[in-house]
Design a protein around this motif. Structure first.
Motif, PDB file in Angstrom:
ATOM      1  N   PHE A  73     -17.010   7.158  22.399  1.00  0.00           N
ATOM      2  CA  PHE A  73     -16.334   8.423  22.151  1.00  0.00           C
ATOM      3  C   PHE A  73     -15.921   8.553  20.685  1.00  0.00           C
ATOM      4  CE2 PHE A  73     -16.024   7.917  26.687  1.00  0.00           C
ATOM      5  CZ  PHE A  73     -16.359   9.177  27.135  1.00  0.00           C
ATOM      6  N   SER A  74     -16.860   8.287  19.786  1.00  0.00           N
ATOM      7  CA  SER A  74     -16.668   8.412  18.335  1.00  0.00           C
ATOM      8  C   SER A  74     -15.618   7.454  17.793  1.00  0.00           C
ATOM      9  CB  SER A  74     -16.301   9.848  17.949  1.00  0.00           C
ATOM     10  OG  SER A  74     -17.345  10.731  18.299  1.00  0.00           O
ATOM     11  N   SER A  75     -15.410   6.338  18.476  1.00  0.00           N
ATOM     12  CA  SER A  75     -14.409   5.387  18.022  1.00  0.00           C
ATOM     13  C   SER A  75     -14.807   3.972  18.422  1.00  0.00           C
ATOM     14  CB  SER A  75     -13.044   5.757  18.621  1.00  0.00           C
ATOM     15  OG  SER A  75     -12.018   4.986  18.032  1.00  0.00           O
ATOM     16  N   LEU A  76     -13.854   3.057  18.210  1.00  0.00           N
ATOM     17  CA  LEU A  76     -14.022   1.655  18.567  1.00  0.00           C
ATOM     18  C   LEU A  76     -13.975   1.472  20.075  1.00  0.00           C
ATOM     19  CD1 LEU A  76     -10.997   0.694  16.363  1.00  0.00           C
ATOM     20  CD2 LEU A  76     -13.295   0.055  15.731  1.00  0.00           C
ATOM     21  N   SER A  77     -14.490   0.344  20.540  1.00  0.00           N
ATOM     22  CA  SER A  77     -14.281   0.001  21.944  1.00  0.00           C
ATOM     23  C   SER A  77     -12.787  -0.286  22.142  1.00  0.00           C
ATOM     24  CB  SER A  77     -15.103  -1.232  22.324  1.00  0.00           C
ATOM     25  OG  SER A  77     -14.584  -2.394  21.709  1.00  0.00           O
ATOM     26  N   SER A  78     -12.314  -0.088  23.337  1.00  0.00           N
ATOM     27  CA  SER A  78     -10.898  -0.368  23.615  1.00  0.00           C
ATOM     28  C   SER A  78     -10.598  -1.858  23.443  1.00  0.00           C
ATOM     29  CB  SER A  78     -10.530   0.083  25.032  1.00  0.00           C
ATOM     30  OG  SER A  78     -11.299  -0.616  26.001  1.00  0.00           O
ATOM     31  N   ILE A  79     -11.586  -2.696  23.602  1.00  0.00           N
ATOM     32  CA  ILE A  79     -11.410  -4.143  23.427  1.00  0.00           C
ATOM     33  C   ILE A  79     -10.991  -4.449  21.995  1.00  0.00           C
ATOM     34  CG2 ILE A  79     -12.610  -6.367  23.444  1.00  0.00           C
ATOM     35  CD1 ILE A  79     -14.525  -5.002  25.572  1.00  0.00           C
ATOM     36  N   ILE A  80     -11.740  -3.930  21.035  1.00  0.00           N
ATOM     37  CA  ILE A  80     -11.448  -4.195  19.620  1.00  0.00           C
ATOM     38  C   ILE A  80     -10.213  -3.433  19.166  1.00  0.00           C
ATOM     39  CG2 ILE A  80     -12.307  -3.725  17.284  1.00  0.00           C
ATOM     40  CD1 ILE A  80     -13.313  -6.351  18.482  1.00  0.00           C
ATOM     41  N   LYS A  81     -10.018  -2.221  19.666  1.00  0.00           N
ATOM     42  CA  LYS A  81      -8.835  -1.454  19.276  1.00  0.00           C
ATOM     43  C   LYS A  81      -7.561  -2.182  19.679  1.00  0.00           C
ATOM     44  CE  LYS A  81      -6.695   2.235  17.735  1.00  0.00           C
ATOM     45  NZ  LYS A  81      -5.537   1.755  16.994  1.00  0.00           N
ATOM     46  N   GLN A  82      -7.544  -2.755  20.860  1.00  0.00           N
ATOM     47  CA  GLN A  82      -6.362  -3.485  21.316  1.00  0.00           C
ATOM     48  C   GLN A  82      -6.098  -4.691  20.410  1.00  0.00           C
ATOM     49  OE1 GLN A  82      -6.188  -3.901  25.511  1.00  0.00           O
ATOM     50  NE2 GLN A  82      -4.897  -5.707  25.444  1.00  0.00           N
ATOM     51  N   VAL A  83      -7.149  -5.386  20.006  1.00  0.00           N
ATOM     52  CA  VAL A  83      -6.988  -6.531  19.097  1.00  0.00           C
ATOM     53  C   VAL A  83      -6.453  -6.065  17.746  1.00  0.00           C
ATOM     54  CG1 VAL A  83      -8.239  -8.305  17.807  1.00  0.00           C
ATOM     55  CG2 VAL A  83      -8.723  -7.973  20.238  1.00  0.00           C
ATOM     56  N   ILE A  84      -7.061  -5.029  17.192  1.00  0.00           N
ATOM     57  CA  ILE A  84      -6.633  -4.540  15.866  1.00  0.00           C
ATOM     58  C   ILE A  84      -5.184  -4.061  15.909  1.00  0.00           C
ATOM     59  CG2 ILE A  84      -6.987  -2.730  14.138  1.00  0.00           C
ATOM     60  CD1 ILE A  84     -10.004  -3.085  14.588  1.00  0.00           C
ATOM     61  N   ASP A  85      -4.794  -3.375  16.963  1.00  0.00           N
ATOM     62  CA  ASP A  85      -3.396  -2.918  17.068  1.00  0.00           C
ATOM     63  C   ASP A  85      -2.416  -4.081  17.005  1.00  0.00           C
ATOM     64  OD1 ASP A  85      -4.183  -0.296  17.247  1.00  0.00           O
ATOM     65  OD2 ASP A  85      -3.793  -0.109  19.403  1.00  0.00           O
ATOM     66  N   ARG A  86      -2.813  -5.219  17.483  1.00  0.00           N
ATOM     67  CA  ARG A  86      -1.944  -6.398  17.474  1.00  0.00           C
ATOM     68  C   ARG A  86      -1.872  -7.066  16.099  1.00  0.00           C
ATOM     69  NH1 ARG A  86      -1.142  -9.066  22.256  1.00  0.00           N
ATOM     70  NH2 ARG A  86       0.094 -10.493  20.992  1.00  0.00           N
ATOM     71  N   PHE A  87      -2.626  -6.573  15.132  1.00  0.00           N
ATOM     72  CA  PHE A  87      -2.564  -7.107  13.772  1.00  0.00           C
ATOM     73  C   PHE A  87      -1.409  -6.534  12.966  1.00  0.00           C
ATOM     74  CE2 PHE A  87      -6.532  -9.177  14.450  1.00  0.00           C
ATOM     75  CZ  PHE A  87      -6.527 -10.211  13.528  1.00  0.00           C
ATOM     76  N   GLN A  88      -0.562  -5.744  13.596  1.00  0.00           N
ATOM     77  CA  GLN A  88       0.601  -5.197  12.896  1.00  0.00           C
ATOM     78  C   GLN A  88       1.419  -6.314  12.249  1.00  0.00           C
ATOM     79  OE1 GLN A  88       1.052  -1.961  12.488  1.00  0.00           O
ATOM     80  NE2 GLN A  88       2.887  -2.255  11.264  1.00  0.00           N
ATOM     81  N   CYS A  89       1.487  -7.466  12.890  1.00  0.00           N
ATOM     82  CA  CYS A  89       2.267  -8.588  12.346  1.00  0.00           C
ATOM     83  C   CYS A  89       1.618  -9.205  11.112  1.00  0.00           C
ATOM     84  CB  CYS A  89       2.494  -9.660  13.411  1.00  0.00           C
ATOM     85  SG  CYS A  89       0.996 -10.473  13.969  1.00  0.00           S
ATOM     86  N   LYS A  90       0.375  -8.887  10.845  1.00  0.00           N
ATOM     87  CA  LYS A  90      -0.323  -9.401   9.662  1.00  0.00           C
ATOM     88  C   LYS A  90      -0.328  -8.386   8.516  1.00  0.00           C
ATOM     89  CE  LYS A  90      -1.740 -13.305  11.455  1.00  0.00           C
ATOM     90  NZ  LYS A  90      -1.299 -14.584  10.915  1.00  0.00           N
ATOM     91  N   TRP A  91       0.222  -7.196   8.788  1.00  0.00           N
ATOM     92  CA  TRP A  91       0.260  -6.131   7.774  1.00  0.00           C
ATOM     93  C   TRP A  91       1.126  -6.588   6.610  1.00  0.00           C
ATOM     94  CZ3 TRP A  91      -2.780  -1.955   8.347  1.00  0.00           C
ATOM     95  CH2 TRP A  91      -2.629  -0.914   7.448  1.00  0.00           C
ATOM     96  N   THR A  92       0.641  -6.398   5.400  1.00  0.00           N
ATOM     97  CA  THR A  92       1.391  -6.837   4.225  1.00  0.00           C
ATOM     98  C   THR A  92       1.611  -5.678   3.273  1.00  0.00           C
ATOM     99  OG1 THR A  92      -0.609  -7.475   3.036  1.00  0.00           O
ATOM    100  CG2 THR A  92       0.442  -9.178   4.371  1.00  0.00           C
ATOM    101  N   SER A  93       2.427  -5.909   2.295  1.00  0.00           N
ATOM    102  CA  SER A  93       2.757  -4.883   1.318  1.00  0.00           C
ATOM    103  C   SER A  93       1.569  -4.612   0.399  1.00  0.00           C
ATOM    104  CB  SER A  93       3.957  -5.345   0.482  1.00  0.00           C
ATOM    105  OG  SER A  93       4.126  -4.501  -0.633  1.00  0.00           O
ATOM    106  N   ILE A  94       1.432  -3.356   0.007  1.00  0.00           N
ATOM    107  CA  ILE A  94       0.386  -2.989  -0.940  1.00  0.00           C
ATOM    108  C   ILE A  94       0.571  -3.722  -2.274  1.00  0.00           C
ATOM    109  CG2 ILE A  94       1.570  -0.976  -1.862  1.00  0.00           C
ATOM    110  CD1 ILE A  94      -1.201   0.404  -1.896  1.00  0.00           C
ATOM    111  N   ASP A  95       1.778  -4.190  -2.523  1.00  0.00           N
ATOM    112  CA  ASP A  95       2.053  -4.930  -3.758  1.00  0.00           C
ATOM    113  C   ASP A  95       1.599  -6.382  -3.685  1.00  0.00           C
ATOM    114  OD1 ASP A  95       3.212  -2.657  -4.874  1.00  0.00           O
ATOM    115  OD2 ASP A  95       5.168  -3.141  -4.010  1.00  0.00           O
ATOM    116  N   ASP A  96       1.313  -6.874  -2.469  1.00  0.00           N
ATOM    117  CA  ASP A  96       0.823  -8.244  -2.334  1.00  0.00           C
ATOM    118  C   ASP A  96      -0.594  -8.328  -2.899  1.00  0.00           C
ATOM    119  OD1 ASP A  96       3.175  -8.900  -1.076  1.00  0.00           O
ATOM    120  OD2 ASP A  96       2.314  -8.982   0.931  1.00  0.00           O
ATOM    121  N   PRO A  97      -0.939  -9.447  -3.521  1.00  0.00           N
ATOM    122  CA  PRO A  97      -2.284  -9.576  -4.086  1.00  0.00           C
ATOM    123  C   PRO A  97      -3.336  -9.697  -2.978  1.00  0.00           C
ATOM    124  CG  PRO A  97      -1.102 -11.648  -4.270  1.00  0.00           C
ATOM    125  CD  PRO A  97      -0.123 -10.633  -3.746  1.00  0.00           C
ATOM    126  N   LEU A  98      -4.559  -9.311  -3.316  1.00  0.00           N
ATOM    127  CA  LEU A  98      -5.665  -9.495  -2.385  1.00  0.00           C
ATOM    128  C   LEU A  98      -5.873 -10.982  -2.142  1.00  0.00           C
ATOM    129  CD1 LEU A  98      -8.435  -6.991  -3.546  1.00  0.00           C
ATOM    130  CD2 LEU A  98      -7.214  -6.971  -1.384  1.00  0.00           C
TER     131      LEU A  98
END
Length: 182
Positions: free
Chosen positions: A86-111
């Motif tokens: 439906f023009s998007s990710l599978s629900s399997i991968i979307k659920q995994v990616i949503d759980r990456f909120q805890c890995k989100w970092t500041s734009i000021d952090d270096p690559l």
């Protein structure tokens, strides 16, 4: 070098799995230690939006996501894969990616000198890859990883898909060179 490939389809041996296995073969031949993982078979709960991770940096939910977090942290190359649904990710991968909120970092952090890439296929002649690429790139951006690119295949419901493995294998070689040349 270590690579992790998340197969975002429930169909073992399907188009997405075939692409992932071809990329894995190319990476292995380039000297990578490759882990292919199937979130569909794992106990992964939905993000509950509690925002506890914004202060602790850890997700409070105890499930198999810890395995994926550990692989993410230890991998030089992290690849997500998904069919177009439906023009998007599978629900399997979307659920995994949503759980990456805890890995989100500041734009000021270096690559970080680690890479994220995407493998995707869609059944129609014109699947909406741009929606999926946007989410995958947001994962790279938000976790301060380097975007390594995408391997896209359209018309998988309409044409011979034997080309999938060849194209994915070539993509795997390109990824290997990017990471090794880093």
């Amino acid at each position: 070098m270590k690579a992790t490939i998340l197969v975002g389809s429930a169909q073992r041996g399907g188009n997405t799995d075939e692409q992932c296995q071809a990329v894995a073969d190319a990476l292995k031949e380039s000297g990578f230690n490759v882990c292919v993982i199937y979130p569909f078979n794992m106990n992964i709960k939905h993000c509950d939006g509690c925002n506890k991770c914004t202060t602790s940096g850890l997700c409070h939910i105890e499930d198999d996501m810890q395995v994926i977090y550990d692989l993410f942290d230890s991998s030089d190359l992290f690849i997500i894969s998904t069919p177009v649904y439906f023009s998007s990710l599978s629900s399997i991968i979307k659920q995994v990616i949503d759980r990456f909120q805890c890995k989100w970092t500041s734009i000021d952090d270096p690559l970080v000198s680690k890479y994220i890439a995407l493998i995707c296929n869609g059944g129609s002649r014109n699947p909406r890859f741009e929606n999926i690429i946007s989410v995958a790139r947001a994962l790279a951006f938000g976790t301060r990883r380097v975007w390594a690119g995408e391997c896209l295949a359209d018309s998988t419901d309409l044409t011979d898909v034997s080309r999938l493995a060849k194209e994915a294998y070539k993509f795997g070689l390109v990824l290997a060179n990017k990471v090794l040349d880093g």
